[in-house]
Write an enzyme that holds these catalytic residues in place. Structure first.
Site, PDB file in Angstrom:
ATOM      1  N   GLY A  53       0.976  -1.227   0.010  1.00  8.44           N
ATOM      2  CA  GLY A  53       0.051  -0.060  -0.080  1.00  8.44           C
ATOM      3  C   GLY A  53       0.746   1.244   0.060  1.00  8.44           C
ATOM      4  N   HIS A  54       1.846   1.163   0.712  1.00  8.00           N
ATOM      5  CA  HIS A  54       2.885   2.265   0.681  1.00  8.00           C
ATOM      6  C   HIS A  54       3.577   2.626  -0.746  1.00  8.00           C
ATOM      7  CE1 HIS A  54       2.600   1.328   5.202  1.00  8.00           C
ATOM      8  NE2 HIS A  54       2.347   2.621   5.412  1.00  8.00           N
ATOM      9  N   GLN A  81      -0.352  10.515  18.357  1.00  8.41           N
ATOM     10  CA  GLN A  81      -1.640   9.789  17.921  1.00  8.41           C
ATOM     11  C   GLN A  81      -1.816   8.562  18.528  1.00  8.41           C
ATOM     12  OE1 GLN A  81       0.362  10.090  13.688  1.00  8.41           O
ATOM     13  NE2 GLN A  81      -0.920   8.027  13.348  1.00  8.41           N
ATOM     14  N   GLN A 174      -8.789  10.154   8.196  1.00  6.74           N
ATOM     15  CA  GLN A 174      -7.338  11.039   8.084  1.00  6.74           C
ATOM     16  C   GLN A 174      -7.226  11.833   6.863  1.00  6.74           C
ATOM     17  OE1 GLN A 174      -3.393   9.188   9.579  1.00  6.74           O
ATOM     18  NE2 GLN A 174      -3.473   9.220   7.188  1.00  6.74           N
TER      19      GLN A 174
END
Length: 301
Positions: A53-54, A81, A174
């Site tokens: 995914g990255h 976070q 996000q």
């Protein structure tokens, strides 16, 4: 007279792209802008434990800026976070593998700072607030999470000063709060969302997947199956979307549901019963001890 035998040309070895690894702001700036600022540059912000995914984000960044532009990947596990019940120390860290994946997919520089480098004066007393958008869904389960996200994203945008910043659509809320921060506070950067990368069986790629046992991974497929069922019912309206997705989750074993929501992406609020247009169908659930999120973007008729 016979002609000369043709000799095959030696094959050139493929060019190996090497990413410069930096740990301080000064070293990053020297590596990212060694001579002059390129026409375009981009950043991909991560907390490490990089996966396909990255890689998709990095490739998208490289495509956007071209071979003459520059791509930075940040690797920073941001303590702001993480909530009190979340294990910051348990979060996977694999910098060597992260650098390898980053450079294989086109990164020029990897910025992997320490906590002291990002927060040199200790825990910041002044932070950005995600406001009401950050209090719903993920924010309701993880209070203050998006305040921590926006604070570090703002800092990293100042440090890297990109033309483009790439984020995955898998973390839909996000992405939404970052886009709103950039619009509301006049950041000079374009935020680019990249579609969720999935395994062949539909499971959304996530750093958290490594915590799943073989049985739990099979159970986790209920999340994507529920979303796909809801997407298939989108032409029948919001009620049908919710019912189709809920039916899959109700029949699933080993899945503890946090929320299933059909969301208006503009304000990130629950879509009304008469809603029409683009929406985000999102789910969050715990499988075993691992909390997972996923979503699909659909057009509701």
């Amino acid at each position: 007279m016979a002609g000369k035998a043709q000799r095959s040309k030696p094959q050139r070895a493929p060019k190996v792209h090497r990413a410069v690894v930096t740990h301080t702001v000064d070293d990053f700036e020297a590596a990212f802008w060694p001579d002059e600022r390129p026409v375009d540059n981009a950043v991909v912000m991560t907390m490490g434990a990089l996966h396909e995914g990255h890689a998709a984000l990095i490739r998208a960044a490289r495509k956007q800026v071209g071979q003459d532009g520059r791509v930075a990947v940040t690797v920073f596990v941001n303590p702001l976070q993480f909530g009190p019940a979340e294990d910051l120390e348990r979060y996977p860290r694999s910098l060597d593998e992260d650098v390898r994946l980053a450079e294989e997919n086109g990164a020029d520089v990897v910025f992997a700072p320490s906590v002291d480098e990002v927060y040199p004066n200790g825990e910041p007393q002044v932070r950005l607030s995600a406001g009401p958008m950050g209090e719903r869904f993920e924010g309701a389960t993880r209070p203050g999470h998006f305040d921590g996200v926006l604070t570090v994203v703002a800092k990293l945008l100042h440090i890297t000063d990109p033309d483009f910043a790439f984020f995955g659509e898998k973390d839909a809320q996000q992405l939404a709060v970052i886009q709103r921060m950039v619009a509301d506070l006049d950041f000079d950067v374009e935020i680019v969302g990249v579609p969720t990368a999935r395994e062949e069986d539909g499971l959304a790629r996530s750093s958290r997947n490594r915590y799943l046992s073989a049985e739990e991974r099979e159970q986790a497929l209920a999340l994507s199956k529920a979303l796909f069922a809801g997407r298939d019912a989108a032409a029948q309206g919001p009620k049908a979307v919710r019912e189709a997705a809920s039916a899959v989750l109700d029949a699933a074993g080993g899945v503890t549901l946090d929320y299933l929501a059909l969301i208006d992406p503009h304000a990130f609020t629950e879509a009304a019963e008469d809603f029409q247009g683009e929406a985000v169908l999102a789910v969050a659930a715990t499988v075993g001890t691992t909390r997972l999120i996923d979503n699909v973007r659909i057009i509701v008729r």
